[in-house]
Design an enzyme around this catalytic site. Structure first.
Site, PDB file in Angstrom:
ATOM      1  N   HIS A  17       0.842  -1.209   0.000  1.00  0.00           N
ATOM      2  CA  HIS A  17       0.000   0.000   0.000  1.00  0.00           C
ATOM      3  C   HIS A  17       0.874   1.255   0.000  1.00  0.00           C
ATOM      4  CE1 HIS A  17      -3.159  -2.642   2.158  1.00  0.00           C
ATOM      5  NE2 HIS A  17      -3.680  -2.342   0.986  1.00  0.00           N
ATOM      6  N   LYS A  41     -18.241  -6.241   7.659  1.00  0.00           N
ATOM      7  CA  LYS A  41     -16.976  -6.979   7.601  1.00  0.00           C
ATOM      8  C   LYS A  41     -16.127  -6.585   8.804  1.00  0.00           C
ATOM      9  CE  LYS A  41     -13.362  -7.637   4.196  1.00  0.00           C
ATOM     10  NZ  LYS A  41     -12.851  -7.077   2.938  1.00  0.00           N
ATOM     11  N   ARG A  90      -1.554  -5.839  -8.722  1.00  0.00           N
ATOM     12  CA  ARG A  90      -0.460  -6.751  -8.386  1.00  0.00           C
ATOM     13  C   ARG A  90      -0.242  -7.789  -9.458  1.00  0.00           C
ATOM     14  NH1 ARG A  90      -3.058  -7.814  -2.616  1.00  0.00           N
ATOM     15  NH2 ARG A  90      -4.767  -7.905  -4.065  1.00  0.00           N
TER      16      ARG A  90
HETATM   17  O1  PNS Z   1      -8.568  -2.965   0.078  1.00  0.00           O
HETATM   18  P1  PNS Z   1      -9.806  -3.473  -0.627  1.00  0.00           P
HETATM   19  O2  PNS Z   1     -10.699  -4.216   0.332  1.00  0.00           O
HETATM   20  O3  PNS Z   1      -9.469  -4.276  -1.848  1.00  0.00           O
HETATM   21  O4  PNS Z   1     -10.608  -2.166  -1.117  1.00  0.00           O
HETATM   22  C1  PNS Z   1     -11.802  -2.267  -1.866  1.00  0.00           C
HETATM   23  C2  PNS Z   1     -12.457  -0.897  -2.041  1.00  0.00           C
HETATM   24  C3  PNS Z   1     -12.722  -0.244  -0.690  1.00  0.00           C
HETATM   25  C4  PNS Z   1     -11.539   0.016  -2.812  1.00  0.00           C
HETATM   26  C5  PNS Z   1     -13.780  -1.113  -2.837  1.00  0.00           C
HETATM   27  O5  PNS Z   1     -14.504  -2.146  -2.262  1.00  0.00           O
HETATM   28  C6  PNS Z   1     -14.635   0.136  -2.874  1.00  0.00           C
HETATM   29  O6  PNS Z   1     -14.336   1.094  -3.564  1.00  0.00           O
HETATM   30  N1  PNS Z   1     -15.723   0.129  -2.074  1.00  0.00           N
HETATM   31  C7  PNS Z   1     -16.589   1.283  -1.904  1.00  0.00           C
HETATM   32  C8  PNS Z   1     -18.032   0.965  -2.259  1.00  0.00           C
HETATM   33  C9  PNS Z   1     -18.299   1.249  -3.726  1.00  0.00           C
HETATM   34  O7  PNS Z   1     -18.116   2.352  -4.203  1.00  0.00           O
HETATM   35  N2  PNS Z   1     -18.713   0.190  -4.443  1.00  0.00           N
HETATM   36  C10 PNS Z   1     -18.966   0.254  -5.860  1.00  0.00           C
HETATM   37  C11 PNS Z   1     -17.694  -0.022  -6.649  1.00  0.00           C
HETATM   38  S1  PNS Z   1     -17.994   0.046  -8.364  1.00  0.00           S
END
Ligand code: PNS
Length: 158
Positions: A17, A41, A90
């Site tokens: 990160h 979660k 990644r």
């Molecule tokens: O570290 P992660 O868990 O892979 O992060 C995932 C994250 C938080 C970037 C993704 O789940 C997200 O953007 N969630 C916010 C909710 C949202 O906007 N959902 C629609 C995505 S198209």
């Protein structure tokens, strides 16, 4: 001002990160590292703990700040005048889901997602794998900022 967001769960933040957000800070005037609040979660660390860890590790970067959000990321972008979402890629396995999210976010809001290739040294690193290895006594100190490593060891010792 060109402002980007690096969103994620950061449970906990890893060197992978930090690699992405540090490089994003070189490309934008300001970067917000945004922790997603997901009540369904339960993480190892609370949102406040993740924000504290992130605040510690971004200290060397004057143009990075941290925040949190619930709901849609595009709403956070609108509310904070964010012009781009920066994500690390990644491996190919990340690509399919990330591409669909990027396209959805673009369609919903016009905000573009920029994918940054993760440095090869961290291409296998994820928060969940780090937690699993650490839980069973494996050495993960080289994969985490020292302050995060300390907190992880403390948390797992409980
Ligand atoms: O570290 P992660 O868990 O892979 O992060 C995932 C994250 C938080 C970037 C993704 O789940 C997200 O953007 N969630 C916010 C909710 C949202 O906007 N959902 C629609 C995505 S198209």
């Amino acid at each position: 001002m060109r402002r980007a967001v690096c969103p994620g769960s950061f449970d906990p933040p890893t060197n992978g990160h930090l690699d992405i957000i540090g490089r994003a800070a070189g490309l934008f005037d300001e970067v917000i590292v945004a922790v997603m609040v997901n009540p369904s979660k339960k993480g190892l660390f609370t949102i406040d703990e993740r924000l504290t860890m992130l605040t510690e590790i971004i200290k060397p970067y004057p143009n990075i700040r941290v925040g949190s959000f619930d709901g849609l990321l595009v709403n956070f972008c609108r509310d904070h005048d964010v012009h781009a979402i920066v994500k690390g890629l990644r491996a190919l396995a990340d690509f399919d889901y990330e591409l669909r999210m990027a396209q959805m976010n673009q369609k919903l809001s016009g905000v573009d997602t920029l994918f940054m290739s993760t440095s090869p040294a961290y291409s296998f690193v994820s928060s969940s794998l780090v937690k699993e290895v650490a839980k069973y006594g494996g050495e993960v100190g080289h994969l985490l900022p020292p302050s995060v490593h300390r907190r992880l060891i403390e948390r797992l010792a409980r």
